[in-house]
Enzyme design. Structure first.
Site, mmCIF file in Angstrom:
data_model
loop_
_atom_site.group_PDB
_atom_site.id
_atom_site.type_symbol
_atom_site.label_atom_id
_atom_site.label_comp_id
_atom_site.label_asym_id
_atom_site.label_seq_id
_atom_site.Cartn_x
_atom_site.Cartn_y
_atom_site.Cartn_z
ATOM 1 N N HIS A 75 0.816 -1.223 0.000
ATOM 2 C CA HIS A 75 0.000 0.000 0.000
ATOM 3 C C HIS A 75 0.845 1.267 0.000
ATOM 4 O O HIS A 75 0.386 2.302 -0.475
ATOM 5 C CB HIS A 75 -0.948 0.000 1.199
ATOM 6 C CG HIS A 75 -2.170 -0.835 0.980
ATOM 7 N ND1 HIS A 75 -3.389 -0.306 0.640
ATOM 8 C CD2 HIS A 75 -2.357 -2.185 1.026
ATOM 9 C CE1 HIS A 75 -4.271 -1.273 0.488
ATOM 10 N NE2 HIS A 75 -3.675 -2.428 0.717
ATOM 11 N N ASP A 83 7.883 5.837 0.292
ATOM 12 C CA ASP A 83 8.352 6.947 1.134
ATOM 13 C C ASP A 83 7.567 7.107 2.430
ATOM 14 O O ASP A 83 7.617 8.165 3.065
ATOM 15 C CB ASP A 83 8.293 8.257 0.349
ATOM 16 C CG ASP A 83 6.865 8.686 0.015
ATOM 17 O OD1 ASP A 83 5.933 7.878 0.212
ATOM 18 O OD2 ASP A 83 6.686 9.830 -0.451
ATOM 19 N N SER A 85 4.497 7.541 2.975
ATOM 20 C CA SER A 85 3.363 8.470 2.964
ATOM 21 C C SER A 85 2.130 7.804 3.567
ATOM 22 O O SER A 85 1.258 8.476 4.129
ATOM 23 C CB SER A 85 3.069 8.949 1.540
ATOM 24 O OG SER A 85 2.739 7.860 0.697
#
Length: 334
Positions: A75, A83, A85
């Site tokens: 995901h 990164d 996120s």
């Protein structure tokens, strides 16, 4: 005099090169080595051991954490960049990726915070949440009986959520196989790699919300009739409560083990999701499903290759991004 001038000229060039090289290093131009093995060997040599030990301890106490580590890497890394996120909380200006429909069922983020805190105690401000996310997945795979996959480190953390574009990158479980293949191909994962990655459905569970459309108002005729009885027992409501603990184990035989039993199940029409059924019947993927059903070694080989590609998808390195102090929020000076 001529020879002295030549010697001086080359000495001057060499000296200039040293100065230019030093200046470049000071400006950070040569600091970006990208992703490499053992990135923290000098800055935090115990980092990977700390992460591995934390994953082991957490798995011992909460077995389902390993499923979460495995889902997290997909995901996060499949959406533009690996990164972290995914780990950001919502703010007044942006929605968290964790709160979107595509992320339904993702949980145990607090345990990633536990790992981050342990690493911070050893080496404050050095190890990124992005690397912790990837390495926890690697070690979680081992906890589930899967292969050890050597993965590079050196990622840095992003500063923004990508909630608004998730659906452009993460295929839904009801998408056509063509869409699923295209989405994975866009990040360099080929057909056998895709088939292997979906072998992650060998572990964990699927919430009834995601599969009742195959049971109500009529049972999907392609489902194995013996399996339908179990699914109906676990999902008795046509409109299940998303917050209720109503789910079906992805693999009733070895639910806590990452193995090739998943492929035998879907060839026997016991796949819970539409994508599972398509994987076993589409002419582009079925040959690999059959091969992995016969050989766990082949499954592990392709799975390891696909996880490696996924983990190296467009990372932030060098001076890009930041090293978050807390994985759920960006650092305050930005």
């Amino acid at each position: 005099m001529g020879s002295r001038a030549v010697v001086f000229f080359f000495f001057f060039l060499a000296f200039s090169g040293i100065c230019l090289s030093s200046a470049s290093a000071d400006n950070g131009e040569e600091e970006d080595v990208g992703l490499i093995m053992n990135f923290y060997k000098d800055s935090c040599p115990q980092a990977e051991d700390v992460i591995r030990e934390q994953v082991r301890l957490l798995y011992k106490r909460h077995k389902n954490t390993a499923f979460s580590w495995l889902r997290n890497i997909f995901h996060d890394c499949a959406v533009q960049s690996c990164d972290a996120s995914l780990l950001l909380d919502s703010t007044r200006r942006s929605l968290s990726e964790k709160e979107t429909d595509r992320s339904f069922g993702l949980r145990n983020f607090r345990y990633l915070d536990t790992i981050k805190e342990a690493v911070e105690r050893e080496c404050p401000g050095v190890v990124s949440c992005a690397d912790i996310l990837v390495l926890s997945a690697r070690d979680g795979i081992v906890s589930l009986g899967g292969p050890y996959i050597p993965l590079k480190t050196g990622r840095r953390d992003g500063r923004k959520s990508r909630a608004e574009i998730l659906e452009e990158y993460l295929p839904d479980h009801n998408e056509s196989m063509s869409v699923v293949l295209d989405r994975f191909a866009a990040i360099g994962i080929d057909t056998p790699g895709l088939v292997a990655l979906l072998g992650s459905h060998s572990v964990g569970r699927t919430h009834c919300v995601k599969l009742v459309h195959r049971l109500y108002p009529e049972v999907d005729p392609v489902l194995n009739t013996d399996h339908v009885e179990h699914m109906l027992h676990k999902c008795p409501d046509a409109i299940p409560d998303p917050k209720a603990v109503q789910y079906v184990r992805n693999d009733r035989g070895t639910p806590m083990k990452l193995d090739n039993n998943y492929y035998r199940n879907i060839l026997d029409n016991k796949g819970l999701l539409i994508v599972d059924h398509q994987l076993a019947t589409d002419k582009r993927t079925k040959p690999y499903v059959k091969k992995m059903a016969k050989s766990q070694d082949y499954f592990f080989k392709e799975f390891s290759r696909a996880i490696t590609i996924l983990s190296e998808n467009n990372p932030l390195t060098g001076s890009k991004g930041e090293i978050r102090k807390q994985c759920s929020v960006v650092n305050k000076h930005h």
